[in-house]
Scaffold this motif. Structure first.
Motif, PDB file in Angstrom:
ATOM      1  N   SER A  59     100.356 -75.578-138.422  1.00  0.00           N
ATOM      2  CA  SER A  59     100.392 -74.245-139.038  1.00  0.00           C
ATOM      3  C   SER A  59      99.613 -73.282-138.150  1.00  0.00           C
ATOM      4  CB  SER A  59      99.789 -74.285-140.445  1.00  0.00           C
ATOM      5  OG  SER A  59      98.413 -74.623-140.370  1.00  0.00           O
ATOM      6  N   LEU A  60      99.753 -72.024-138.444  1.00  0.00           N
ATOM      7  CA  LEU A  60      99.046 -70.974-137.717  1.00  0.00           C
ATOM      8  C   LEU A  60      97.544 -71.145-137.932  1.00  0.00           C
ATOM      9  CD1 LEU A  60      99.690 -68.412-136.072  1.00  0.00           C
ATOM     10  CD2 LEU A  60      99.623 -67.156-138.218  1.00  0.00           C
ATOM     11  N   GLN A  61      96.778 -71.219-136.833  1.00  0.00           N
ATOM     12  CA  GLN A  61      95.337 -71.438-136.943  1.00  0.00           C
ATOM     13  C   GLN A  61      94.494 -70.281-136.430  1.00  0.00           C
ATOM     14  OE1 GLN A  61      95.092 -75.117-134.704  1.00  0.00           O
ATOM     15  NE2 GLN A  61      94.982 -76.277-136.598  1.00  0.00           N
ATOM     16  N   GLY A  62      95.016 -69.539-135.467  1.00  0.00           N
ATOM     17  CA  GLY A  62      94.232 -68.455-134.910  1.00  0.00           C
ATOM     18  C   GLY A  62      95.115 -67.394-134.308  1.00  0.00           C
ATOM     19  N   VAL A  63      94.585 -66.164-134.269  1.00  0.00           N
ATOM     20  CA  VAL A  63      95.319 -65.007-133.773  1.00  0.00           C
ATOM     21  C   VAL A  63      94.418 -64.199-132.845  1.00  0.00           C
ATOM     22  CG1 VAL A  63      96.441 -62.836-134.425  1.00  0.00           C
ATOM     23  CG2 VAL A  63      96.684 -64.844-135.889  1.00  0.00           C
ATOM     24  N   LEU A  64      94.997 -63.756-131.752  1.00  0.00           N
ATOM     25  CA  LEU A  64      94.342 -62.841-130.821  1.00  0.00           C
ATOM     26  C   LEU A  64      95.234 -61.635-130.651  1.00  0.00           C
ATOM     27  CD1 LEU A  64      92.369 -62.049-128.459  1.00  0.00           C
ATOM     28  CD2 LEU A  64      93.917 -63.322-126.961  1.00  0.00           C
ATOM     29  N   MET A  65      94.665 -60.453-130.806  1.00  0.00           N
ATOM     30  CA  MET A  65      95.376 -59.210-130.510  1.00  0.00           C
ATOM     31  C   MET A  65      94.633 -58.538-129.358  1.00  0.00           C
ATOM     32  SD  MET A  65      96.333 -57.967-134.383  1.00  0.00           S
ATOM     33  CE  MET A  65      97.262 -56.538-133.853  1.00  0.00           C
TER      34      MET A  65
END
Length: 146
Positions: A59-65
């Motif tokens: 599953s989605l664990q981390g996000v960087l923008m």
């Protein structure tokens, strides 16, 4: 650090899940009474502009923008799922941001964090950012890149 996959560019169909992860990551601050701005706004546009990376296993664990427009990159957001906090994913995403920014030819990377998030301010200072400006809501910071 948790064994994490290499960050990859986010896809348009993931925008809702990314926004939910970001909102959930910031909810503890809201619960403490910190008046945050919309932290997940603009995800669709940022994905379309190639400015969002994700780490996932099942599953989605981390996000960087991150936007990289030399000479300065701008770290817009780092968010980690509550279930994976404390496993080094945030640090891995920050390192990825530094690598991407350097590769893009940027000489600095900037960010803004909330004045009522002293843990974030201390973390970024520890990682080499220096405070450049502060107002009643935001602390602006910058770090030189190699």
């Amino acid at each position: 650090m948790a064994e994490a996959a290499q960050p990859r560019l986010a896809q348009a169909g993931e925008a809702s899940a990314i926004a939910r992860l970001i909102d959930a990551a910031y909810q503890p601050y809201r619960d403490q009474g910190v008046a945050l701005p919309d932290v997940s706004g603009g995800v669709d546009e940022a994905i379309a502009d190639g400015q969002v990376w994700v780490i996932e296993k099942t599953s989605l664990q981390g996000v960087l923008m991150l936007s990289t427009a030399p000479p300065i990159a701008h770290l817009t957001n780092v968010a980690v799922a509550q279930s994976t906090r404390g496993q080094g994913l945030g640090g891995a995403l920050i390192q990825w941001a530094l690598q991407l920014s350097t590769s893009a030819g940027c000489s600095e990377i900037s960010l803004a964090t909330h004045v009522e998030m002293p843990g974030n301010i201390a973390l970024y200072a520890h990682l080499g950012w220096r405070e450049t400006e502060r107002d009643d809501r935001r602390v602006m910071m910058v770090r030189a890149l190699p």
